[in-house]
Design an enzyme around this catalytic site. Structure first.
Site, PDB file in Angstrom:
ATOM      1  N   GLY A 131       0.815  -1.212   0.000  1.00  0.00           N
ATOM      2  CA  GLY A 131       0.000   0.000   0.000  1.00  0.00           C
ATOM      3  C   GLY A 131       0.839   1.247   0.000  1.00  0.00           C
ATOM      4  O   GLY A 131       0.487   2.257  -0.627  1.00  0.00           O
ATOM      5  N   ASP A 132       1.995   1.202   0.688  1.00  0.00           N
ATOM      6  CA  ASP A 132       2.854   2.376   0.757  1.00  0.00           C
ATOM      7  C   ASP A 132       3.446   2.713  -0.605  1.00  0.00           C
ATOM      8  O   ASP A 132       3.448   3.877  -1.022  1.00  0.00           O
ATOM      9  CB  ASP A 132       3.964   2.198   1.810  1.00  0.00           C
ATOM     10  CG  ASP A 132       4.358   0.752   2.014  1.00  0.00           C
ATOM     11  OD1 ASP A 132       4.250  -0.027   1.049  1.00  0.00           O
ATOM     12  OD2 ASP A 132       4.756   0.400   3.132  1.00  0.00           O
ATOM     13  N   TYR A 142      -7.763  -8.685   3.989  1.00  0.00           N
ATOM     14  CA  TYR A 142      -6.826  -9.519   4.733  1.00  0.00           C
ATOM     15  C   TYR A 142      -7.539 -10.861   4.964  1.00  0.00           C
ATOM     16  O   TYR A 142      -7.888 -11.515   3.999  1.00  0.00           O
ATOM     17  CB  TYR A 142      -6.428  -8.815   6.028  1.00  0.00           C
ATOM     18  CG  TYR A 142      -5.840  -7.431   5.814  1.00  0.00           C
ATOM     19  CD1 TYR A 142      -4.647  -7.256   5.098  1.00  0.00           C
ATOM     20  CD2 TYR A 142      -6.480  -6.292   6.291  1.00  0.00           C
ATOM     21  CE1 TYR A 142      -4.117  -5.982   4.887  1.00  0.00           C
ATOM     22  CE2 TYR A 142      -5.953  -5.023   6.091  1.00  0.00           C
ATOM     23  CZ  TYR A 142      -4.773  -4.871   5.382  1.00  0.00           C
ATOM     24  OH  TYR A 142      -4.251  -3.621   5.166  1.00  0.00           O
ATOM     25  N   GLY A 157      -6.709  -1.131   3.522  1.00  0.00           N
ATOM     26  CA  GLY A 157      -5.590  -0.214   3.509  1.00  0.00           C
ATOM     27  C   GLY A 157      -5.981   1.200   3.119  1.00  0.00           C
ATOM     28  O   GLY A 157      -7.140   1.604   3.242  1.00  0.00           O
ATOM     29  N   GLU A 158      -5.007   1.953   2.634  1.00  0.00           N
ATOM     30  CA  GLU A 158      -5.186   3.389   2.387  1.00  0.00           C
ATOM     31  C   GLU A 158      -5.474   3.713   0.926  1.00  0.00           C
ATOM     32  O   GLU A 158      -6.459   4.374   0.608  1.00  0.00           O
ATOM     33  CB  GLU A 158      -3.936   4.140   2.855  1.00  0.00           C
ATOM     34  CG  GLU A 158      -3.994   5.626   2.648  1.00  0.00           C
ATOM     35  CD  GLU A 158      -2.817   6.359   3.277  1.00  0.00           C
ATOM     36  OE1 GLU A 158      -2.323   7.331   2.680  1.00  0.00           O
ATOM     37  OE2 GLU A 158      -2.384   5.956   4.377  1.00  0.00           O
ATOM     38  N   ASP A 159      -4.616   3.253   0.030  1.00  0.00           N
ATOM     39  CA  ASP A 159      -4.766   3.615  -1.377  1.00  0.00           C
ATOM     40  C   ASP A 159      -6.093   3.112  -1.937  1.00  0.00           C
ATOM     41  O   ASP A 159      -6.802   3.841  -2.629  1.00  0.00           O
ATOM     42  CB  ASP A 159      -3.602   3.052  -2.195  1.00  0.00           C
ATOM     43  CG  ASP A 159      -3.697   3.426  -3.668  1.00  0.00           C
ATOM     44  OD1 ASP A 159      -3.700   4.632  -3.976  1.00  0.00           O
ATOM     45  OD2 ASP A 159      -3.777   2.513  -4.508  1.00  0.00           O
ATOM     46  N   SER A 160      -6.453   1.859  -1.628  1.00  0.00           N
ATOM     47  CA  SER A 160      -7.686   1.304  -2.189  1.00  0.00           C
ATOM     48  C   SER A 160      -8.922   1.965  -1.597  1.00  0.00           C
ATOM     49  O   SER A 160      -9.964   2.037  -2.260  1.00  0.00           O
ATOM     50  CB  SER A 160      -7.740  -0.217  -1.999  1.00  0.00           C
ATOM     51  OG  SER A 160      -7.739  -0.557  -0.629  1.00  0.00           O
TER      52      SER A 160
END
Length: 353
Positions: free
Chosen positions: A14-15, A192, A255-258
């Site tokens: 994700g990072d 997850y 996560g963050e991006d999705s």
């Protein structure tokens, strides 16, 4: 300007996903980006051509420990340093900058690009200085820059033509190209290993829903349940992942991006937040649901999906899905009225030089 973006791949890519989107957005505006990555493998499928230097404006550098001989002394000094998610730049870069400062060169604007959150501290901390108190660069200042969902934050990554591409997208053509059935309703699964996944798949199978499942942890978790109409997907580029979200009637993201891309997709979604041992993610999830103005059924489903409480999941009916969609699209409209992250970053940097 020349930008150095430093990124350590901690977990699940994700990072690097966020950093690549930022790099691509800056390069698309005519900036020159050096993306320093300690793990290059994700870019092979996430951004084809990136490692071969075929993406104009972006140079990918392998962040080895130590760095290769001659780096970074042989490279032009950047105008901007971005350490993504609190990672420290390589010691060789720090020492090289200290040497150049003694020669009178101008230091880069140094930004700590933080994690995304809807919690109140983000507005309080955004754009605050963080003086460097020790080490070779003592006396310089880092600046906290927080992505976020409100006007008092750094905003979200958004390409200028995003909604135009969304409107022109043909889901059936794209799915046929992947060899995936075009039957509806469709749900994407990027997760997850939520404990309630088997029950969710069993309930959805009554309709039946078609599940387009991303590779890796999500596919292994779904396969282990022996439930549902599961269709495995290949590794998708970032554009391909956007297409997946656009093609589905309900998206399960993590996560963050999705999460950000699910918001731009404008379809109902359920977010699995990255779990933390001290359960700090519970407050983070609630803050996001508050900002989203999520209806009661969507709040409950999010909590169950994230293992909060002991209630059993209840698959949404058509009316509830319509309510979820209206909520997401209203949130998207609020976000579209705000300035995007790359524009805000560029303006902030210009003001500090």
């Amino acid at each position: 300007m020349r930008w150095d973006i430093f990124c350590r791949v901690i977990d699940n890519f994700g990072d690097v996903g966020v950093c690549w989107r930022l790099s691509a957005e800056l390069a698309g505006r005519g900036e020159h980006v050096r993306l320093w990555l300690d793990d290059l493998q994700a870019l092979d499928w996430m951004a084809p051509g990136a490692l071969e230097g075929r993406v104009e404006g972006i140079e990918v550098l392998h962040w080895t420990m130590p760095l290769p001989a001659g780096q970074p002394a042989s490279l032009p000094l950047a105008d901007v340093w971005i350490e993504a998610f609190g990672c420290e730049p390589p010691p060789e870069c720090i020492n090289n900058l200290a040497t150049r400062l003694t020669r009178g060169e101008r230091p880069p604007v140094w930004i700590n690009l933080e994690y995304l959150s809807a919690e109140p501290y983000v507005e309080r901390s955004h754009r605050l200085p963080s003086p460097v108190m020790s080490g070779p660069l003592r006396g310089l200042t880092k600046w906290f820059f927080y992505p976020g969902f409100t006007e008092r934050t750094g905003g979200l990554l958004r390409e200028p033509d995003l909604l135009q591409r969304r409107a022109a997208f043909d889901a059936d053509v794209w799915l046929q190209g992947l060899g995936v059935p075009t039957l509806t309703p469709r749900a994407s699964l990027f997760c997850y290993e939520p404990a309630v996944l088997p029950e969710v798949l069993r309930q959805a199978a009554r309709v039946p829903w078609q599940w387009l499942v991303t590779p890796g942890r999500a596919w292994r978790a779904a396969q282990a349940t022996s439930a549902g109409n599961l269709h495995p997907l290949p590794l998708l580029t970032q554009a391909g992942f956007d297409h997946l979200l656009w093609a589905c009637d309900l998206n399960f993201v993590r996560g963050e991006d999705s999460l950000v891309r699910a918001l731009w997709a404008g379809q109902p979604f359920v977010w699995q937040i990255y779990p933390q041992h001290d359960k700090a993610h519970h407050a983070k999830l609630e803050a996001f649901l508050d900002w989203l103005q999520a209806p009661a059924s969507l709040r409950v489903f999010h909590r169950i999906w994230n293992g909060i409480g002991s209630a059993a999941p209840v698959w949404p009916d058509t009316a509830e899905l319509g309510e979820w969609r209206a909520c997401v699209q209203a949130a998207r409209q609020r976000l579209l009225a705000q300035t995007d992250l790359a524009t805000q970053l560029s303006g902030f940097v210009q003001g500090k030089r």
